[in-house]
Write an enzyme that holds these catalytic residues in place. Structure first.
Site, PDB file in Angstrom:
ATOM      1  CE  LYS A   1      -3.982   1.937   2.553  1.00  0.00           C
ATOM      2  NZ  LYS A   1      -4.820   1.790   3.770  1.00  0.00           N
TER       3      LYS A   1
ATOM      4  CB  SER B   1      -8.277   3.570   2.833  1.00  0.00           C
ATOM      5  OG  SER B   1      -7.340   3.027   3.751  1.00  0.00           O
TER       6      SER B   1
ATOM      7  CB  SER C   1      -8.323   0.797   5.811  1.00  0.00           C
ATOM      8  OG  SER C   1      -9.030   2.007   5.841  1.00  0.00           O
TER       9      SER C   1
END
Lengths: 426, 92
Positions: free
Chosen positions: A28, A103, A127
């Site tokens: 990420k 997210s 997330s």
């Protein structure tokens, strides 16, 4: 088909041997990678090249992993749909026309699409678990303190953890073994062996749930859409046929979890994101004028709307006159949620609920209604407030063919227990 | 009515505290949204006060000189620098 899942595709090669040799692990884009752009999905950090690796990245490289690139995400982790990225929205490979959740939407999407074997996400209020559920893959949010946050660009430090996303529970557990463990550069990490676990996470993925007692927090099922609840109960039925039993539990505090989560997360964000002033790093915009004006204009240009909304609401909730009303009450609610979970877990091996109360939104559906997006975090945020571990595992699809996830929550440092429960299904 | 009614001046004030300029359209939108979100947060009033015992422990280490980024690395991402320093806007 491309899902816009990567912000930067640049290969980082790890050591030639190790438990992850030959495996690709996407990372990420809020986790620092030495020499490779790390943006947090924000225009503010476009072009930012970290001069060091996050601890988890060092551990991936030492374990032989190849990192194929940095995955797209809601800007600074602020979103439930991966639509607030400055680098464009991500589409759900498992449900076209729908959001991948957020997210960590890019990380879940690359695993769901088979573009990477595994991925790292971060979970502040859901997330990792939300995109895992929406994309039909597995995601683990570790106990607070199991995994080092050194090199993670902070959104809300007291809530967030880095964790794995994978096609199976066993693969997620193997990746968790690599990244877990104390780190002197993150003073909030703990040695899990003190809490009675030996980091044997993959071995726990044996599917043996004979005699397991599952608590079902009724508030977290009642709030779910019918199509989601149906799949959830079907999964519970399946677990019963494997020798587990369930009982309902009440967690009255969870009604306040989303409120408490957002007040605390926004408060921490308003402080953490104060560092982005365009001087030490990030986009300065080169505006003329005194520093307050210049900073305010850089931040206007560099931050997207959701980030501004959270910085402002956090600033408001911490400002003179409002701190007792919002922030202190949110801390009380956090303690209450923690007590409720601890009590329920004293009478059960794990707690189970739908991961998300809803199925994946259509793209663009929630963008104009922030509160609607926040409320979708009802089942995930309590776990972060209570510092506990949780796993999301696929639990079939709705009648419309949209993925549903089931979440198992365990006691602090009870990763082996939630992995065992999850492995009975995936 | 409760006391959390938000007007555009409040939004402007917090934006100033947070050092974030807003466009007129954003200020307008945020005013309505903040009203809705803050009224939702009002329910925190119902939360009981709890005697809590935070699980905190001090984590200490020896205060020794260790390896760190050198000056060039530390400045590499700065939009502007001069003579080995970060260069920012004027302070007044």
């Amino acid at each position: 088909m491309t899902y816009n899942a990567y912000i930067t595709k640049e290969q980082i090669t790890g050591s030639s041997e190790g438990p992850l040799a030959g495996k690709t692990v996407a990372v990420k884009d809020n986790i620092s990678t030495d020499g490779v752009q790390t943006t947090c999905g924000s225009a503010m950090l476009e072009g930012y090249i970290p001069p060091y690796d996050a601890t988890v990245v060092e551990r991936l490289k030492a374990a032989g992993a190849t990192i194929p690139g940095k995955t797209n995400m809601d800007e600074f982790g602020m979103g439930t749909t991966t639509e607030t990225s400055a680098f464009g929205a991500v589409e759900n490979p498992a449900a076209e026309g729908h959001v991948p959740g957020g997210s960590s939407g890019g990380s879940a999407a690359v695993v769901a699409a088979g573009d990477a074997d595994l991925a790292l996400g971060t979970d502040t209020g859901g997330s990792i678990r939300c995109p895992a559920a929406f994309c039909g893959v597995v995601g683990i949010k570790p106990t607070y303190g199991l995994v080092s946050r050194y090199g993670l660009i902070a959104y809300a430090n007291s809530l967030e953890q880095i964790g794995p996303i994978a096609p199976t529970v066993e693969a997620a557990a193997e990746l968790l073994e690599v990244i877990a463990g104390p780190d002197e550069r993150d003073a909030t990490t703990q040695d899990a062996t003190v809490h009675g676990t030996e980091y044997d996470f993959a071995a726990a993925a044996d599917g043996d749930i004979e005699g397991f007692d599952i608590g079902v927090p009724i508030e977290l099922v009642e709030g779910a859409d019918d199509g989601v609840a149906e799949q959830f109960w079907a999964a519970i039925d399946e677990l019963e046929t494997m020798g587990a039993s369930y009982h309902e539990v009440e967690l009255p505090s969870v009604e306040h979890a989303v409120q408490a989560y957002y007040v605390i997360a926004m408060g921490e964000a308003s402080s953490n994101l104060a560092r982005f002033d365009g001087v030490g790093y990030g986009q300065s915009g080169g505006y003329e004028g005194n520093w307050n004006d210049t900073f305010a204009r850089s931040r206007e240009a560099g931050f997207g709307e959701e980030v501004k909304r959270r910085i402002l609401l956090g600033t408001y909730a911490l400002s003179a006159g409002y701190q007792d009303k919002y922030y202190r009450k949110a801390q009380d609610a956090r303690a209450w949620v923690k007590r409720d979970f601890d009590e329920a877990l004293a009478e059960a091996d794990v707690l189970a609920s739908p991961t998300m109360p809803v199925s994946p939104f259509e793209r663009g559906e929630s963008l104009d209604d922030p509160l609607k997006m926040y409320l979708a975090d009802a089942n995930t945020t309590p776990v972060n407030l209570a510092n506990l571990p949780a796993i999301s595992v696929p639990a079939g699809e709705t009648d419309d063919g949209l993925p549903v996830g089931i979440q198992f929550v365990g006691p602090a440092f009870g990763e082996e227990t939630i992995i065992r429960a999850g492995s009975a299904l995936a | 009515m409760n006391d959390s009614v938000v007007d555009p001046k409040d939004v402007e004030h917090v934006a100033e505290l947070a050092r974030v300029d807003l466009s007129a359209a954003e200020r307008e939108r945020f005013t309505g949204q903040f009203e809705e979100i803050l009224s939702y947060f009002e329910a925190l009033d119902e939360v009981p006060e709890l005697e809590t015992d935070p699980e905190l422990t001090n984590v200490l280490r020896a205060d020794e000189v260790r390896e760190s980024l050198d000056q060039e690395e530390a400045l590499a991402n700065a939009p502007d620098s001069e003579d080995g320093y970060f260069k920012g806007p004027p302070v007044s």
